[in-house]
Structure formats: C-alpha cells, structure tokens
Design a protein around this motif. Structure first.
Motif, PDB file in Angstrom:
ATOM      1  N   LEU A  80       0.835  -1.207   0.000  1.00 41.76           N
ATOM      2  CA  LEU A  80       0.000   0.000   0.000  1.00 41.76           C
ATOM      3  C   LEU A  80       0.869   1.257   0.000  1.00 41.76           C
ATOM      4  O   LEU A  80       0.567   2.238  -0.707  1.00 41.76           O
ATOM      5  CB  LEU A  80      -0.929  -0.004   1.210  1.00 41.76           C
ATOM      6  CG  LEU A  80      -1.969  -1.127   1.260  1.00 41.76           C
ATOM      7  CD1 LEU A  80      -2.716  -1.110   2.589  1.00 41.76           C
ATOM      8  CD2 LEU A  80      -2.940  -1.013   0.101  1.00 41.76           C
ATOM      9  N   LEU A  81       1.944   1.235   0.781  1.00 43.71           N
ATOM     10  CA  LEU A  81       2.818   2.406   0.834  1.00 43.71           C
ATOM     11  C   LEU A  81       3.603   2.555  -0.471  1.00 43.71           C
ATOM     12  O   LEU A  81       3.782   3.676  -0.972  1.00 43.71           O
ATOM     13  CB  LEU A  81       3.762   2.294   2.026  1.00 43.71           C
ATOM     14  CG  LEU A  81       4.710   3.466   2.283  1.00 43.71           C
ATOM     15  CD1 LEU A  81       3.955   4.787   2.344  1.00 43.71           C
ATOM     16  CD2 LEU A  81       5.512   3.253   3.559  1.00 43.71           C
ATOM     17  N   LEU A  82       4.041   1.431  -1.047  1.00 42.87           N
ATOM     18  CA  LEU A  82       4.757   1.503  -2.316  1.00 42.87           C
ATOM     19  C   LEU A  82       3.873   2.107  -3.400  1.00 42.87           C
ATOM     20  O   LEU A  82       4.351   2.866  -4.248  1.00 42.87           O
ATOM     21  CB  LEU A  82       5.236   0.117  -2.735  1.00 42.87           C
ATOM     22  CG  LEU A  82       6.050   0.054  -4.029  1.00 42.87           C
ATOM     23  CD1 LEU A  82       7.349   0.854  -3.901  1.00 42.87           C
ATOM     24  CD2 LEU A  82       6.352  -1.380  -4.417  1.00 42.87           C
ATOM     25  N   GLN A  83       2.582   1.790  -3.374  1.00 43.20           N
ATOM     26  CA  GLN A  83       1.652   2.338  -4.361  1.00 43.20           C
ATOM     27  C   GLN A  83       1.663   3.863  -4.335  1.00 43.20           C
ATOM     28  O   GLN A  83       1.545   4.523  -5.371  1.00 43.20           O
ATOM     29  CB  GLN A  83       0.234   1.828  -4.078  1.00 43.20           C
ATOM     30  CG  GLN A  83      -0.723   1.980  -5.242  1.00 43.20           C
ATOM     31  CD  GLN A  83      -0.426   0.978  -6.348  1.00 43.20           C
ATOM     32  OE1 GLN A  83      -0.315  -0.204  -6.100  1.00 43.20           O
ATOM     33  NE2 GLN A  83      -0.285   1.459  -7.575  1.00 43.20           N
ATOM     34  N   ALA A  84       1.824   4.418  -3.138  1.00 42.56           N
ATOM     35  CA  ALA A  84       1.773   5.871  -2.980  1.00 42.56           C
ATOM     36  C   ALA A  84       3.074   6.558  -3.386  1.00 42.56           C
ATOM     37  O   ALA A  84       3.052   7.731  -3.768  1.00 42.56           O
ATOM     38  CB  ALA A  84       1.440   6.212  -1.525  1.00 42.56           C
ATOM     39  N   ILE A  85       4.203   5.846  -3.311  1.00 46.50           N
ATOM     40  CA  ILE A  85       5.485   6.526  -3.512  1.00 46.50           C
ATOM     41  C   ILE A  85       6.188   6.140  -4.812  1.00 46.50           C
ATOM     42  O   ILE A  85       7.140   6.806  -5.210  1.00 46.50           O
ATOM     43  CB  ILE A  85       6.444   6.266  -2.328  1.00 46.50           C
ATOM     44  CG1 ILE A  85       6.788   4.777  -2.207  1.00 46.50           C
ATOM     45  CG2 ILE A  85       5.850   6.800  -1.028  1.00 46.50           C
ATOM     46  CD1 ILE A  85       7.810   4.470  -1.118  1.00 46.50           C
ATOM     47  N   ALA A  86       5.726   5.082  -5.502  1.00 44.96           N
ATOM     48  CA  ALA A  86       6.391   4.653  -6.738  1.00 44.96           C
ATOM     49  C   ALA A  86       5.985   5.547  -7.899  1.00 44.96           C
ATOM     50  O   ALA A  86       4.890   6.115  -7.910  1.00 44.96           O
ATOM     51  CB  ALA A  86       6.043   3.196  -7.039  1.00 44.96           C
TER      52      ALA A  86
END
Length: 407
Positions: A80-86
């Motif tokens: 979920l966090l990777l979705q926001a920062i990638a």
C-alpha cells in the motif's frame, strides 16, 4: 532488548514500527539499510527496484546504489505504501519511466506455479550463519512450498565478491560527495561515519572500474538466473548483535571487512528485495529471510512475502515495551587492535590523505590506518576482467528511462 543493535541507517524506522509507534515508515537502502533494520526489529521492509521510487530530497550517500522504500509490519502494508510513492520523477535522474501496477491486487496468497530459486550456498558455504537463523530459513522454505511454490537450489557468484564490489563502488562515491565538508568541517561528522567514509580515498581508480565491470557481470548472471526461476530466496540478517560485540555491527570496522555481506548482492544488482521476519531466537531476537525478484517486478516479491505471512504469524508479534523503563547507557565495543602496517603502507596512506586535501587529527588518521589493510585485501580479492568488451555498469542505457529494457 535495548542492549542490541537496531540496524543501520533506517533503524529509527525499524524500531518505531516494532514498538507500534507508527503503522508504516520510509527507509533508505544503499547497502542494506532498509533490510537490516527490518530484519533486526522483526518488521517488513522492501528495497524497491533501483529507479522505481524517487530519491529527490533524500540526502545522498552513493547515488549509484541509493534507493528509498517502504517499511511496515507486513508485506500488505508495504504494498500500500509503495503504491503511494512509486513512479517517475523528472527531478531524480535515475528515476525510471515505467507503468506502476496495482501492488495490493497482486497479493493473492497463492504461490501455485511459482518457481523459487534458493540461494542456499550463501548461508551453507559462503558464510557462517547463526544456527537459529539458518533453521528458521529452512522452515520458511517449507512454508513457501506449502503455499504451492516449487523450490530448487541455484548458484551465483560467491557472496564475498558482491560485498567487495559494493564497498569498492560505494565508499569512494560517498567520499567524493562529502569531500568538501570533510576538508572544511570534519568535526561535524561522527566517528562511525568517518571510519567508513575516509578510507574511500584509498581505493585506486582501476579497482573502481574493475568493480563496476564485475557489477555488470553479476547483474547479467542474476538476470539469467531469474529467467529460470521467478524469484530468489536466501537468508537475511539477524539476530541482532549486542552493541558491545566486536566487529559485528556498525561501519567503523564492519564495513571494510573480511566477512561476507548478506545484503550486498541485491544492492549491487539493483533488484527488489523484501525482508520478512522468519521467527525469533531463543533470546527473543528476530530472524529474517530475503525475497528477491526481477527488475521492476516488485509486485511478485510482495506477493511471495504476503503469502508467507499468511502461512505464519511472526510479523504479528509485538515486543513488550515498558515506557517507564530507562535503558542502560549504550557501551560500544572497544575498537579492534590496529593491524601492523609497514612503513611503505603508512607513507601511501598519508600520501592519499594529502592528495585529498585532508588535514586529520591523529584520531581521525587512526581510522584510516585501521581500514587500510582491509582496503588492500578487498582490492586484491577483486577479479581482473580480461575481456575488453565488458563495459562498466555505469554505461548509460537510454532504454532504461523508457522502460524498454529490464536491466
């Protein structure tokens, strides 16, 4: 246990997650600084594919290796966090312009048909692992098989070579970045940082080029292996050493080391690597494994980590935290004895320092002299590549920016 090391550069994120102070955090990983604190604090951390997450605004250490990525309690939260920062960022020259998948949607829990290559020789031949960590890794492999994966052993280059290449490339680059400040305000830096950065001026140029060429060969070999399997798995760091243990943590003497580094292979090759907890030692300290995927296939890496965490509950365990307990003062280990250096080697060290324009106190000079024998051994261990067609890994590939090339 506050007597034990919490990891490296992102250890604050790892400790905060383990203590339940936050649901997710960010980390940076040049040589293991997301995976090591995740492993030693019993949480989950992803070093994304190099170029997937922008580093704009991150204080650089060695841009040829620096990555930023998510840390959390679980692979699901990391997704979920990777979705926001990638995603592509024109302000980061290494940022790759590629489509971003739905990472959470990849977390099916099903590993049927997935081929996992086990880099077993890393911990059975190339290093002397902690017995409990090795046993936990073997148990984790059984859990992955229970989820439907097919496992087979694979072989790569010896583990020590990856660590040598990583340090020979990383530390001169870091030294160059901080060169001005090292010359003008060296007392602003801590001794641990200086112990790893200052010896970077001793690395000869030919060794850096040979390391870069070997890095290309390492990347090609790992890419070929990942055509035969879908992901790789190997042991991770842990259990965490005590702060007063000799040469088992930190960078003052540990970075310029004659010991293999278990996180280095995937820093050198830039591949996505997830650290997950695989259990706890008899002293209650976390153990870990690393899950590695193809370039920009971070979704599959997270899928494997999530499937493992559905099969086990290690990631759900929280340490008992007594907010009223004042930790004992940290007592760092005494420095290792200074190895004997002949007069010619001492002259060589002093000449390198002078050429770099450094005016060091005797204590700072001592740090460089302590590392010098290890620098020389590291350079001696580097393979000489006779093939003139093998170019350094730093050669620019324009297709990387358009997403056409997987390497």
């Amino acid at each position: 246990n506050p007597d034990h090391f919490t990891g490296s550069s992102s250890s604050g994120s790892g400790a905060a997650l383990a203590a339940g102070l936050c649901p997710a955090a960010l980390g940076t990983d040049t040589g293991g600084s997301i995976r090591i604190p995740a492993a030693m604090c019993g949480v989950t951390g992803l070093k994304p594919t190099y170029g997937l997450v922008s580093r704009h605004g991150v204080l650089a250490l060695a841009p040829g290796l620096d990555t930023a990525g998510p840390m959390a309690r679980s692979a699901q939260d990391c997704a979920l966090l990777l979705q926001a920062i990638a995603g592509h960022d024109s302000q980061d020259p290494a940022s790759a312009n590629r489509p971003i998948p739905d990472y959470a949607a990849a977390l099916t829990g099903d590993l049927r048909g997935l081929r996992i290559g086990v880099i077993r020789h890393f911990w059975t031949e190339d290093m002397t692992p902690n017995r409990e960590a090795a046993a936990a890794t073997e148990a984790a492999l059984l859990a992955l098989r229970a989820r439907g994966a097919t496992l087979s052993d694979v072989r790569l280059m010896p583990l020590m070579q990856y660590g040598d290449v990583r340090v020979i490339l990383q530390e001169p680059e870091a030294f160059a970045l901080f060169h001005t400040d090292l010359r003008s305000r060296i007392d602003f830096f801590g001794e641990d940082f200086l112990g790893r950065i200052l010896p970077g001026c001793l690395v000869p140029g030919f060794a850096q080029v040979q390391a870069s060429r070997l890095r290309r060969q390492m990347t090609a070999q790992m890419q070929q292996t990942l055509r035969e399997v879908d992901v790789l798995v190997t042991i991770g760091p842990g259990p965490a050493p005590r702060f007063d243990a000799t040469m088992t943590h930190g960078f003052l003497y540990g970075l310029w080391s004659d010991k293999p580094n278990i996180t280095a292979p995937f820093s050198v090759t830039g591949l996505p690597t997830l650290s997950v907890c695989t259990g706890f030692s008899r002293l209650g300290l976390p153990l870990s494994m690393q899950i590695v995927g193809r370039a920009f296939d971070d979704a599959t890496v997270l899928r494997v980590g999530d499937a493992y965490q559905r099969e086990t509950d290690w990631h759900r365990r929280h340490p008992a935290v007594n907010a009223d307990m004042a930790p004992d003062p940290i007592r760092l280990a005494l420095p290792a004895p200074l190895e004997a250096l002949d007069a010619a080697s001492i002259v060589w060290v002093d000449r390198c320092l002078a050429q770099a324009g450094l005016k060091l106190s005797e204590s700072h000079r001592h740090l460089v002299l302590a590392a010098a024998p290890r620098v020389l051994r590291m350079v001696d261990r580097l393979l000489t590549i006779d093939d003139p067609a093998c170019e350094p890994a730093a050669v620019f590939h324009p297709a990387m920016q358009t997403g056409l090339a997987p390497d």
